[in-house]
Design a protein around this motif. Structure first.
Motif: not given
Length: 174
Positions: A22-33, A35-46, A48-50
């Motif tokens: 129920p708690q908010p998750y950290p989100t991560y920005e990435t400069d990697r795009s 292909p195929g519109g994956g950035a639109s998936h609502p959970l992808l910002p969760r 972690d590029p690490a």
């Protein structure tokens, strides 16, 4: 002479993209795009590029074992800085799998054991059970580590330590 490096079957939802808390998750920005519109998936910002460098440092062959299927290479791998990985193709649901589910066996288990073909493997998923561990211990000729990850937190330091140690010990065994 050592054999092939162990496989690491990797699920996405839960281990890499946490959910269910129920708690908010950290989100991560990435400069990697993706292909195929994956950035639109609502959970992808969760995601972690690490995880990318940590997974790459493990002594294994990484394999996607996820319902994301080939989309994992299009949407997940670029955000993690991973190369294209092999992908387990899941068969259509069969009567055997339906019976397995009634007996508590995960629908992925048989396919992963077949895919490994006796090769040492670790499997990271948020739905692994004791039934899966028992079945693999009987039906898989090689070494296997089934690591259940809490879907609410995803892969963490303790998981990486266990995986690294186990994979180093299994390296070169079948």
């Amino acid at each position: 002479m050592p054999g092939p490096v162990p496989l690491l079957f990797l699920d996405v939802d839960g281990p890499l993209i946490p959910f269910g808390s129920p708690q908010p998750y950290p989100t991560y920005e990435t400069d990697r795009s993706e292909p195929g519109g994956g950035a639109s998936h609502p959970l992808l910002p969760r995601l972690d590029p690490a995880h990318g460098p940590r997974l790459s440092a493990l002594p294994c062959e990484l394999v996607w074992a996820t319902t994301w299927a080939a989309d994992a290479n299009d949407c997940i791998a670029p955000r993690l800085g991973l190369p294209e990985l092999a992908v387990v193709d899941w068969p259509e649901t069969s009567a055997t799998e339906e019976q397995d589910a009634r007996n508590g066996l995960h629908w992925k288990t048989r396919t992963l054991v077949e895919w490994a073909a006796g090769r040492a493997f670790a499997w990271v998923d948020d739905e692994i059970s004791d039934a899966d561990r028992a079945w693999v211990s009987v039906w898989h000729a090689g070494r296997a580590l089934l690591r259940r990850v809490d879907a609410r937190t995803g892969l963490g330091d303790a998981d990486y330590r266990v995986l690294d140690e186990w994979l180093r010990g299994a390296r070169g065994t079948v």
